[in-house]
Design a protein around this motif. Sequence first.
Motif, mmCIF file in Angstrom:
data_model
loop_
_atom_site.group_PDB
_atom_site.id
_atom_site.type_symbol
_atom_site.label_atom_id
_atom_site.label_comp_id
_atom_site.label_asym_id
_atom_site.label_seq_id
_atom_site.Cartn_x
_atom_site.Cartn_y
_atom_site.Cartn_z
ATOM 1 N N LYS A 17 0.834 -1.201 0.000
ATOM 2 C CA LYS A 17 0.000 0.000 0.000
ATOM 3 C C LYS A 17 0.868 1.250 0.000
ATOM 4 N N GLN A 18 1.944 1.228 0.791
ATOM 5 C CA GLN A 18 2.851 2.373 0.840
ATOM 6 C C GLN A 18 3.562 2.565 -0.503
ATOM 7 N N LEU A 19 3.971 1.469 -1.116
ATOM 8 C CA LEU A 19 4.630 1.547 -2.418
ATOM 9 C C LEU A 19 3.680 2.143 -3.459
ATOM 10 N N ALA A 20 2.448 1.667 -3.455
ATOM 11 C CA ALA A 20 1.458 2.197 -4.399
ATOM 12 C C ALA A 20 1.280 3.697 -4.179
ATOM 13 N N ALA A 21 1.146 4.102 -2.934
ATOM 14 C CA ALA A 21 0.959 5.522 -2.625
ATOM 15 C C ALA A 21 2.162 6.345 -3.082
ATOM 16 N N SER A 22 3.371 5.805 -2.873
ATOM 17 C CA SER A 22 4.571 6.549 -3.274
ATOM 18 C C SER A 22 4.664 6.692 -4.789
ATOM 19 N N ARG A 23 4.052 5.769 -5.526
ATOM 20 C CA ARG A 23 4.040 5.832 -6.994
ATOM 21 C C ARG A 23 2.825 6.585 -7.519
ATOM 22 N N GLY A 24 1.930 6.942 -6.618
ATOM 23 C CA GLY A 24 0.739 7.674 -7.027
ATOM 24 C C GLY A 24 -0.269 6.833 -7.775
ATOM 25 N N VAL A 25 -0.320 5.540 -7.456
ATOM 26 C CA VAL A 25 -1.288 4.646 -8.094
ATOM 27 C C VAL A 25 -2.048 3.884 -7.016
ATOM 28 N N SER A 26 -3.143 3.287 -7.418
ATOM 29 C CA SER A 26 -3.909 2.470 -6.476
ATOM 30 C C SER A 26 -3.182 1.151 -6.251
ATOM 31 N N LEU A 27 -3.533 0.492 -5.165
ATOM 32 C CA LEU A 27 -2.960 -0.827 -4.895
ATOM 33 C C LEU A 27 -3.329 -1.794 -6.019
ATOM 34 N N ASN A 28 -4.553 -1.691 -6.513
ATOM 35 C CA ASN A 28 -4.981 -2.538 -7.617
ATOM 36 C C ASN A 28 -4.090 -2.330 -8.847
ATOM 37 N N LYS A 29 -3.827 -1.063 -9.189
ATOM 38 C CA LYS A 29 -2.986 -0.752 -10.357
ATOM 39 C C LYS A 29 -1.561 -1.249 -10.130
ATOM 40 N N LEU A 30 -1.034 -1.081 -8.932
ATOM 41 C CA LEU A 30 0.314 -1.568 -8.623
ATOM 42 C C LEU A 30 0.394 -3.077 -8.838
ATOM 43 N N MET A 31 -0.576 -3.810 -8.330
ATOM 44 C CA MET A 31 -0.565 -5.263 -8.475
ATOM 45 C C MET A 31 -0.689 -5.669 -9.941
ATOM 46 N N GLU A 32 -1.500 -4.926 -10.690
ATOM 47 C CA GLU A 32 -1.618 -5.190 -12.128
ATOM 48 C C GLU A 32 -0.261 -4.982 -12.814
ATOM 49 N N GLU A 33 0.415 -3.885 -12.476
ATOM 50 C CA GLU A 33 1.723 -3.598 -13.072
ATOM 51 C C GLU A 33 2.754 -4.657 -12.683
ATOM 52 N N LEU A 34 2.762 -5.044 -11.409
ATOM 53 C CA LEU A 34 3.717 -6.065 -10.961
ATOM 54 C C LEU A 34 3.448 -7.407 -11.647
ATOM 55 N N GLY A 35 2.176 -7.746 -11.786
ATOM 56 C CA GLY A 35 1.823 -8.987 -12.474
ATOM 57 C C GLY A 35 2.235 -8.967 -13.937
ATOM 58 N N THR A 36 1.995 -7.855 -14.602
ATOM 59 C CA THR A 36 2.369 -7.707 -16.008
ATOM 60 C C THR A 36 3.885 -7.804 -16.172
ATOM 61 N N THR A 37 4.619 -7.166 -15.259
ATOM 62 C CA THR A 37 6.081 -7.215 -15.304
ATOM 63 C C THR A 37 6.582 -8.642 -15.098
ATOM 64 N N ALA A 38 6.004 -9.345 -14.140
ATOM 65 C CA ALA A 38 6.417 -10.724 -13.878
ATOM 66 C C ALA A 38 6.138 -11.625 -15.079
ATOM 67 N N LEU A 39 4.979 -11.454 -15.701
ATOM 68 C CA LEU A 39 4.646 -12.269 -16.869
ATOM 69 C C LEU A 39 5.549 -11.951 -18.058
ATOM 70 N N ALA A 40 5.860 -10.678 -18.262
ATOM 71 C CA ALA A 40 6.754 -10.299 -19.365
ATOM 72 C C ALA A 40 8.135 -10.899 -19.149
ATOM 73 N N ALA A 41 8.623 -10.860 -17.912
ATOM 74 C CA ALA A 41 9.931 -11.444 -17.607
ATOM 75 C C ALA A 41 9.909 -12.949 -17.834
ATOM 76 N N HIS A 42 8.839 -13.586 -17.425
ATOM 77 C CA HIS A 42 8.709 -15.036 -17.616
ATOM 78 C C HIS A 42 8.680 -15.385 -19.108
ATOM 79 N N ASP A 43 7.876 -14.651 -19.873
ATOM 80 C CA ASP A 43 7.777 -14.903 -21.311
ATOM 81 C C ASP A 43 9.123 -14.697 -22.001
ATOM 82 N N ALA A 44 9.838 -13.642 -21.607
ATOM 83 C CA ALA A 44 11.153 -13.378 -22.201
ATOM 84 C C ALA A 44 12.122 -14.498 -21.872
ATOM 85 N N GLU A 45 12.075 -14.989 -20.652
ATOM 86 C CA GLU A 45 12.961 -16.088 -20.266
ATOM 87 C C GLU A 45 12.649 -17.349 -21.072
#
Length: 79
Positions: A17-45
Amino acid sequence: MSTLTIRLPDDTAQRLKQLAASRGVSLNKLMEELGTTALAAHDAEIRFRAAAAGADRQGALDILDRLDEADARERRSAR
């Protein structure tokens, strides 16, 4: 769109929650971004490992190890 409920330790949830606030996004948006990043890294690997199967396998794995180390350093510095 799907809804996903996850269980996290209270301190982890609070830090997210603190990380999301520091980035100026909702917790939902942060989790979406983290999930997208993890999937992109997995696909690239996966693509990289497939390409490496026909090439210098050890060289490719060494590159992946260096990328993992760089990612770990970045995560530590973000704390």
